[in-house]
Design a protein around this motif. Structure first.
Motif, PDB file in Angstrom:
ATOM      1  N   PRO A  44      14.159  -0.040  10.369  1.00 19.05           N
ATOM      2  CA  PRO A  44      13.365   0.673   9.359  1.00 19.05           C
ATOM      3  C   PRO A  44      11.951   0.943   9.858  1.00 19.05           C
ATOM      4  N   GLU A  45      11.347   2.001   9.316  1.00 15.44           N
ATOM      5  CA  GLU A  45       9.988   2.368   9.725  1.00 15.44           C
ATOM      6  C   GLU A  45       9.016   1.223   9.450  1.00 15.44           C
TER       7      GLU A  45
ATOM      8  N   TRP B 161      17.675  -0.231   4.104  1.00 17.69           N
ATOM      9  CA  TRP B 161      18.020  -1.608   4.496  1.00 17.69           C
ATOM     10  C   TRP B 161      19.467  -1.673   4.982  1.00 17.69           C
ATOM     11  N   LEU B 162      20.388  -0.983   4.300  1.00 16.65           N
ATOM     12  CA  LEU B 162      21.781  -0.957   4.747  1.00 16.65           C
ATOM     13  C   LEU B 162      21.920  -0.231   6.079  1.00 16.65           C
ATOM     14  N   ASP B 163      21.118   0.836   6.282  1.00 14.72           N
ATOM     15  CA  ASP B 163      21.122   1.511   7.591  1.00 14.72           C
ATOM     16  C   ASP B 163      20.759   0.528   8.694  1.00 14.72           C
ATOM     17  N   TRP B 164      19.804  -0.324   8.424  1.00 22.01           N
ATOM     18  CA  TRP B 164      19.372  -1.327   9.399  1.00 22.01           C
ATOM     19  C   TRP B 164      20.498  -2.310   9.709  1.00 22.01           C
TER      20      TRP B 164
ATOM     21  N   GLY C  82       0.775  -1.233   0.000  1.00 22.64           N
ATOM     22  CA  GLY C  82       0.000   0.000   0.000  1.00 22.64           C
ATOM     23  C   GLY C  82       0.801   1.275   0.000  1.00 22.64           C
ATOM     24  N   GLU C  83       2.109   1.206   0.034  1.00 19.00           N
ATOM     25  CA  GLU C  83       2.940   2.399   0.016  1.00 19.00           C
ATOM     26  C   GLU C  83       3.958   2.317  -1.110  1.00 19.00           C
ATOM     27  N   THR C  84       4.378   3.481  -1.598  1.00 19.46           N
ATOM     28  CA  THR C  84       5.353   3.551  -2.674  1.00 19.46           C
ATOM     29  C   THR C  84       6.689   4.017  -2.121  1.00 19.46           C
ATOM     30  N   TYR C  85       7.743   3.289  -2.461  1.00 15.16           N
ATOM     31  CA  TYR C  85       9.094   3.598  -1.992  1.00 15.16           C
ATOM     32  C   TYR C  85      10.006   3.825  -3.186  1.00 15.16           C
ATOM     33  N   GLU C  86      10.845   4.834  -3.086  1.00 14.93           N
ATOM     34  CA  GLU C  86      11.944   4.935  -4.034  1.00 14.93           C
ATOM     35  C   GLU C  86      12.856   3.723  -3.831  1.00 14.93           C
TER      36      GLU C  86
END
Length: 576
Positions: free
Chosen positions: A348-349, A338-341, A326-330
């Motif tokens: 991630p949110e 994902w790398l931040d995680w 239901g959401e759009t991600y760049e």
């Protein structure tokens, strides 16, 4: 005493492979860091025929030529401004790096990757600011295609990688380039064409030889030689998962080859005709079996042949945005999050499902396990029919309709040289050259593009099942038990899943996905993964071709008819 604040800057450097002295050209993008702050390291690699990023502001060579950004490259640029050291490098043989392109040989390109990490740890000016755990640096990877291959091979040979994001890359190059030893000659020619400009023709002769062997396969009745298939296996992650190397057609246990300990976000295109969805599936299975955390996103697009697929880019068309739950991600932002995680511990949110299939611009399907046709996710149906094999008559018929002047312009000065080039294929002391390959490719590719659809239109539709209601989709990897019989003991046929719309019109080969079958007999096999929304009244069928332009010069030399029968399990789901 705390380290001082660090300013952002971009600069060039060189890492040297200690095994052969080859220099690997680097662009180092240094982050802005507060006093006492450290940063993980990301290695970024380009696709085949590409080059490294010149800095964090400019587009890569391929982005400039094709007129659009690549998500993995954009993620690397953004990472430099988001608290990461980023090293973008020219892979061996490309751009400003030395050596010859060895098609990701672990002993060669793998050693290059280790040399880059050694340089970062021992020689990089601000190496003391690298984030480490007990002296072990936190290392991630970004890259598309060949730039995805470096991450998997790099993680296999060097344990310093912690998290990788390979986009549209391979599991087994034998399957990628010659499934069932039927050569994807259209892609072979495209890879040679892509590789020459930035490598200065510093390509491994194996690539030329493999293309030549494919181009003349209708005359020889065989695919790739054993020496080439051995090389392809040894340059693939699957050889590390198996713990083996190939030598003279034999598989030999190698204790140095093992599945890496690295988490991975695998992005693969359902419409990718070079490295299809099945490759990501098998990479994920092997990495998870070793205890790694792996997510898979099946995008709509990937490697595409411009004259066969409706795309806007040369060679690659990857999804710039992904619609998930239901959401759009760049896509670039998702990769970096994902790398931040994984490298910074930032949750991630929204969590990324284990498997996501992007059905269209508005719909995605999420699974705990990627669906493989087993009968658990949809019907298992039987099929039977006959189909025609052989593309030579079809090719000749179309060639005869060309003007004399056009054919003459194509073959003038070529025929005699082509015979010479063919002979070189069988002369191991005189390996085929790029010039030889180009001569034969000119003849094979003599057809104008407006006839390619005609070459692919001769498929036979064998009905499988009729869809009874709207809001359904086929998504995943169909599995088939197929028996092929006929007068020819070694026919070549091509199969894929097609749909015949209830409202009439042409039959569609789903996602342009087709795979070859070489030889008669019974076999159990995966068809290429697909993803497509279905409507009430649509009829799914098995498409059987005697010729397909993805395998431009690979077909049964003698036309004939085959009987095809068996059963197939289809992964069909309610979209809701």
């Amino acid at each position: 005493m705390s380290a001082a604040a660090l300013s952002a800057r971009d600069y060039r450097a060189t890492a040297i492979n200690p095994d052969d002295g080859v220099e690997i050209a680097l662009t180092v993008m240094q982050p802005e860091l507060a006093a006492g702050e450290s940063a993980p390291l990301i290695l970024h690699g380009h696709g085949f025929g590409g080059a490294r990023l010149p800095n964090r502001y400019e587009r890569s060579v391929y982005e400039t030529l094709s007129g659009g950004i690549l998500p993995s490259t954009e993620a690397a640029r953004r990472a430099a401004d988001a608290g990461y050291f980023v090293i973008s490098f020219d892979q061996r043989g490309f751009g400003d790096s030395g050596g010859r392109v060895e098609i990701m040989d672990p002993a060669v390109e793998g050693a290059d990757i280790s040399a880059i990490l050694d340089w970062a740890m021992q020689e990089m000016p601000e190496r003391e600011r690298l984030a480490c755990d007990d002296g072990d640096p936190r290392v991630g990877g970004l890259g598309l295609s060949y730039g995805g291959g470096f991450q998997l091979i790099g993680a296999c040979v060097d344990p310093r990688f912690d998290a990788i994001v390979p986009t549209a890359t391979w599991h087994d190059l034998r399957y990628s380039l010659a499934p069932d030893n039927v050569v994807k000659t259209a892609w072979g020619a495209a890879l040679v064409a892509l590789g020459v400009p930035t490598s200065g023709v510093r390509l491994d002769p194996m690539l030329y030889r493999a293309l030549l062997e494919g181009l003349i396969s209708p005359l020889t009745g065989r695919g790739l030689s054993q020496a080439i298939t051995d090389r392809l296996y040894n340059s693939s992650p699957v050889s590390f998962y198996d713990g083996e190397v190939a030598r003279d057609g034999e598989r030999v246990a190698d204790p140095t080859r093992r599945t890496p300990a690295v988490d991975a976000l695998l992005l693969q295109g359902v419409g990718d005709t070079l490295f299809n969805l099945n490759e990501a599936l098998h990479n994920a299975e092997a990495l998870r079996a070793a205890g790694n955390d792996v997510q898979v996103i099946a995008m709509q697009y990937g490697h595409s042949l411009p004259f066969l697929q409706d795309i806007d880019r040369i060679a690659y068309q990857t999804d710039a945005a992904l619609h998930i739950d239901g959401e759009t991600y760049e896509t670039a932002a998702l990769e970096l999050a994902w790398l931040d995680w994984k490298l910074k511990g930032r949750t991630p949110e929204r969590s990324i499902p284990r498997h996501t299939i992007i059905l269209d611009d508005e719909t995605s399907l999420m699974f705990d396990e990627l669906p493989i046709g087993t009968g658990d996710h949809g019907p298992t149906v039987e099929f039977a029919g006959e189909a025609t094999t052989g593309g030579l008559d079809l090719l000749l018929g179309i060639l005869r309709r060309q003007s004399v002047s056009r054919l003459w312009s194509l073959v003038t000065g070529t025929a005699a040289n082509a015979l010479h080039a063919i002979k070189r294929v069988f002369d191991s002391d005189k390996p085929a050259s790029g010039d030889d390959t180009a001569l034969i490719a000119r003849l094979v590719n003599a057809l104008p593009s407006d006839h390619l659809d005609e070459l692919a239109s001769g498929g036979t539709f064998l009905p499988l099942t009729v869809i009874e209601r709207d809001d359904q989709a086929i998504a995943g990897v169909p599995h088939a038990d197929i028996e092929v019989s006929g007068d020819d003991a070694t026919p070549i046929a091509f199969v894929g899943i097609g749909v015949r719309r209830s409202a009439g019109g042409a039959t569609i080969l789903l996602n342009k996905q087709v795979r070859p079958i070489r030889g008669a007999g019974r076999r159990s096999l995966e068809l290429n993964g697909v993803s497509h929304r279905l409507h009430a009244g649509d009829e799914l069928g098995l498409m059987v071709y005697g010729y397909h332009p993805q395998y431009l010069a690979s077909f049964s030399a003698i036309p004939g008819r085959i009987a095809v029968r068996g059963r197939i399990a289809l992964p069909i789901f309610d979209v809701s």
